[in-house]
Design a protein around this motif. Structure first.
Motif, PDB file in Angstrom:
ATOM      1  N   LYS A  98     -13.860  16.863 -33.792  1.00 18.24           N
ATOM      2  CA  LYS A  98     -14.710  16.446 -32.680  1.00 18.24           C
ATOM      3  C   LYS A  98     -14.046  15.365 -31.843  1.00 18.24           C
ATOM      4  CE  LYS A  98     -19.196  17.609 -34.710  1.00 18.24           C
ATOM      5  NZ  LYS A  98     -20.516  17.092 -35.155  1.00 18.24           N
ATOM      6  N   GLN A  99     -13.429  14.369 -32.519  1.00 23.45           N
ATOM      7  CA  GLN A  99     -12.800  13.286 -31.761  1.00 23.45           C
ATOM      8  C   GLN A  99     -11.562  13.770 -31.015  1.00 23.45           C
ATOM      9  OE1 GLN A  99     -12.461  10.673 -35.067  1.00 23.45           O
ATOM     10  NE2 GLN A  99     -10.483  11.458 -35.764  1.00 23.45           N
ATOM     11  N   GLU A 100     -10.774  14.640 -31.640  1.00 24.78           N
ATOM     12  CA  GLU A 100      -9.585  15.170 -30.968  1.00 24.78           C
ATOM     13  C   GLU A 100      -9.983  16.070 -29.800  1.00 24.78           C
ATOM     14  OE1 GLU A 100      -8.628  13.673 -34.856  1.00 24.78           O
ATOM     15  OE2 GLU A 100      -9.997  15.324 -34.347  1.00 24.78           O
ATOM     16  N   GLN A 101     -11.025  16.844 -29.990  1.00 25.16           N
ATOM     17  CA  GLN A 101     -11.519  17.718 -28.926  1.00 25.16           C
ATOM     18  C   GLN A 101     -12.006  16.891 -27.738  1.00 25.16           C
ATOM     19  OE1 GLN A 101     -13.740  21.342 -29.947  1.00 25.16           O
ATOM     20  NE2 GLN A 101     -15.476  20.525 -28.796  1.00 25.16           N
ATOM     21  N   TRP A 102     -12.748  15.850 -28.033  1.00 24.62           N
ATOM     22  CA  TRP A 102     -13.282  14.993 -26.958  1.00 24.62           C
ATOM     23  C   TRP A 102     -12.152  14.322 -26.197  1.00 24.62           C
ATOM     24  CZ3 TRP A 102     -13.503   9.849 -25.404  1.00 24.62           C
ATOM     25  CH2 TRP A 102     -14.500   9.537 -24.467  1.00 24.62           C
ATOM     26  N   ILE A 103     -11.173  13.820 -26.914  1.00 26.44           N
ATOM     27  CA  ILE A 103     -10.042  13.147 -26.269  1.00 26.44           C
ATOM     28  C   ILE A 103      -9.250  14.113 -25.413  1.00 26.44           C
ATOM     29  CG2 ILE A 103      -7.830  11.989 -26.678  1.00 26.44           C
ATOM     30  CD1 ILE A 103      -9.139  10.773 -29.214  1.00 26.44           C
ATOM     31  N   GLN A 104      -8.968  15.294 -25.928  1.00 28.28           N
ATOM     32  CA  GLN A 104      -8.170  16.256 -25.171  1.00 28.28           C
ATOM     33  C   GLN A 104      -8.889  16.729 -23.909  1.00 28.28           C
ATOM     34  OE1 GLN A 104      -4.979  17.093 -25.515  1.00 28.28           O
ATOM     35  NE2 GLN A 104      -4.918  15.579 -27.174  1.00 28.28           N
ATOM     36  N   TYR A 105     -10.191  16.914 -23.992  1.00 34.15           N
ATOM     37  CA  TYR A 105     -10.966  17.342 -22.826  1.00 34.15           C
ATOM     38  C   TYR A 105     -11.031  16.268 -21.746  1.00 34.15           C
ATOM     39  CZ  TYR A 105     -12.893  21.650 -24.907  1.00 34.15           C
ATOM     40  OH  TYR A 105     -13.054  22.909 -25.441  1.00 34.15           O
ATOM     41  N   ASN A 106     -11.004  15.001 -22.169  1.00 36.69           N
ATOM     42  CA  ASN A 106     -11.290  13.930 -21.212  1.00 36.69           C
ATOM     43  C   ASN A 106     -10.146  12.966 -20.927  1.00 36.69           C
ATOM     44  OD1 ASN A 106     -14.231  14.482 -20.779  1.00 36.69           O
ATOM     45  ND2 ASN A 106     -14.310  14.105 -22.985  1.00 36.69           N
ATOM     46  N   LYS A 107      -9.017  13.123 -21.571  1.00 34.83           N
ATOM     47  CA  LYS A 107      -7.928  12.149 -21.445  1.00 34.83           C
ATOM     48  C   LYS A 107      -7.488  11.920 -19.997  1.00 34.83           C
ATOM     49  CE  LYS A 107      -4.239  15.521 -22.292  1.00 34.83           C
ATOM     50  NZ  LYS A 107      -3.033  15.850 -23.123  1.00 34.83           N
ATOM     51  N   ASP A 108      -7.515  12.967 -19.193  1.00 31.23           N
ATOM     52  CA  ASP A 108      -7.031  12.834 -17.812  1.00 31.23           C
ATOM     53  C   ASP A 108      -7.981  12.069 -16.904  1.00 31.23           C
ATOM     54  OD1 ASP A 108      -4.699  14.198 -18.448  1.00 31.23           O
ATOM     55  OD2 ASP A 108      -5.522  16.157 -17.904  1.00 31.23           O
ATOM     56  N   ILE A 109      -9.212  11.872 -17.357  1.00 33.64           N
ATOM     57  CA  ILE A 109     -10.167  11.128 -16.534  1.00 33.64           C
ATOM     58  C   ILE A 109     -10.589   9.821 -17.197  1.00 33.64           C
ATOM     59  CG2 ILE A 109     -11.055  13.167 -15.335  1.00 33.64           C
ATOM     60  CD1 ILE A 109     -13.476  13.111 -17.227  1.00 33.64           C
ATOM     61  N   LEU A 110      -9.937   9.486 -18.325  1.00 29.99           N
ATOM     62  CA  LEU A 110     -10.246   8.236 -19.013  1.00 29.99           C
ATOM     63  C   LEU A 110      -9.303   7.129 -18.572  1.00 29.99           C
ATOM     64  CD1 LEU A 110     -10.912   9.466 -22.664  1.00 29.99           C
ATOM     65  CD2 LEU A 110     -12.543   8.221 -21.213  1.00 29.99           C
ATOM     66  N   ASN A 111      -9.873   6.012 -18.150  1.00 28.50           N
ATOM     67  CA  ASN A 111      -9.081   4.853 -17.740  1.00 28.50           C
ATOM     68  C   ASN A 111      -8.941   3.919 -18.938  1.00 28.50           C
ATOM     69  OD1 ASN A 111      -7.736   2.859 -16.406  1.00 28.50           O
ATOM     70  ND2 ASN A 111      -9.362   2.391 -14.949  1.00 28.50           N
ATOM     71  N   ALA A 112      -8.141   4.378 -19.906  1.00 25.51           N
ATOM     72  CA  ALA A 112      -7.890   3.605 -21.120  1.00 25.51           C
ATOM     73  C   ALA A 112      -6.433   3.819 -21.510  1.00 25.51           C
ATOM     74  CB  ALA A 112      -8.820   4.059 -22.240  1.00 25.51           C
TER      75      ALA A 112
END
Length: 255
Positions: free
Chosen positions: A174-188
């Protein structure tokens, strides 16, 4: 950076100090960097879930979080430098953040856990700027619901906070899926999927005594404390059997 494949999962051959130096460099240069923490359970899950396997191999680094991985690599003549536990790395990141006045955001676990964890982090590491926390019980990519308004609101909060370090604790896949889906729009900058770390920091899960950790028996201690984990821990002997009798393709060098 050298790496090996264990049953198809990339494992980077790094020490704790090497990972921390990379993290420092990425933060200094304002670069996003994604860290996953595979152990034997992750590897075995990936054997039955190709989607999870693909997520795991898209990180910037996969640390060897599990004594089983260390044994497997050694048995196949491709020894890893050392075990780099995800929880220990997370704590070392907190110490680094405290020394450098960095910003931290935590997301995951049940309602109240991330908040409690961050309160305790602030008490122990007062120089860390806790810029936010959120539980994992919202509709989002980790549940297969991409772009839901609840998820977008959480991402907006994260982006407005601009954390140097983002802890993501939804558990395996779940955490890897969430990160992969959203990494390009996360300002972190540094994004780490670190599972039960938030529960540990909140005091809900007690870490094994040092002697168990040094002997590579942390899994045994947790099994004693939580007998219901037997259904998860059964994968450990299966993993070792596959390593012992699976041939050269089970563990190989990635060039």
């Amino acid at each position: 950076m050298d790496s090996i494949s264990i049953m198809g999962v990339r494992i980077n051959n790094v020490t704790m100090d090497e990972v921390l130096n990379i993290i420092k460099d990425k933060i200094k240069n304002n670069k996003q960097y994604i860290i996953y923490t595979p152990n034997t359970e992750f590897v075995m899950m990936c054997q039955e879930d190709e989607e999870f396997l693909n997520y795991m191999n898209k990180s910037d680094i996969n640390i060897p979080d599990g004594i089983g991985l260390i044994y497997a690599a050694k048995l196949k003549g491709l020894p890893l430098k050392e075990k780099v536990a995800g929880y220990d790395l997370s704590v070392n990141m907190l110490e680094m953040a405290n020394k450098n006045n960095l910003k931290l955001y935590a997301i995951g676990s049940k309602p109240g856990v991330a908040e409690t964890a961050m309160k305790k982090v602030h008490e122990k590491y007062p120089n860390i700027s806790i810029v936010g926390s959120h539980h994992g019980y919202f509709k989002g990519s980790h549940l297969g619901i991409k772009g839901h308004e609840e998820e977008l609101q959480v991402i907006k909060e994260i982006n407005e906070a601009k954390p140097d370090i983002l802890f993501v604790g939804f558990g395996a896949k779940k955490q890897e899926q969430w990160i992969q889906y959203n990494k390009d729009i996360l300002n972190a900058k540094i994004i780490i999927g670190n599972g039960g770390t938030l529960d540990g920091l909140a005091g809900n899960v007690k870490r094994a005594p040092d002697i168990f950790i040094k002997l590579g028996l942390e899994w045994f201690y947790r099994l004693i404390k939580e007998p219901k984990r037997i259904t998860r821990q059964i994968v450990l002997p299966i993993f070792m059997i596959k390593v012992l009798f699976g041939g050269k393709k089970i563990v190989n060098l990635i060039k």
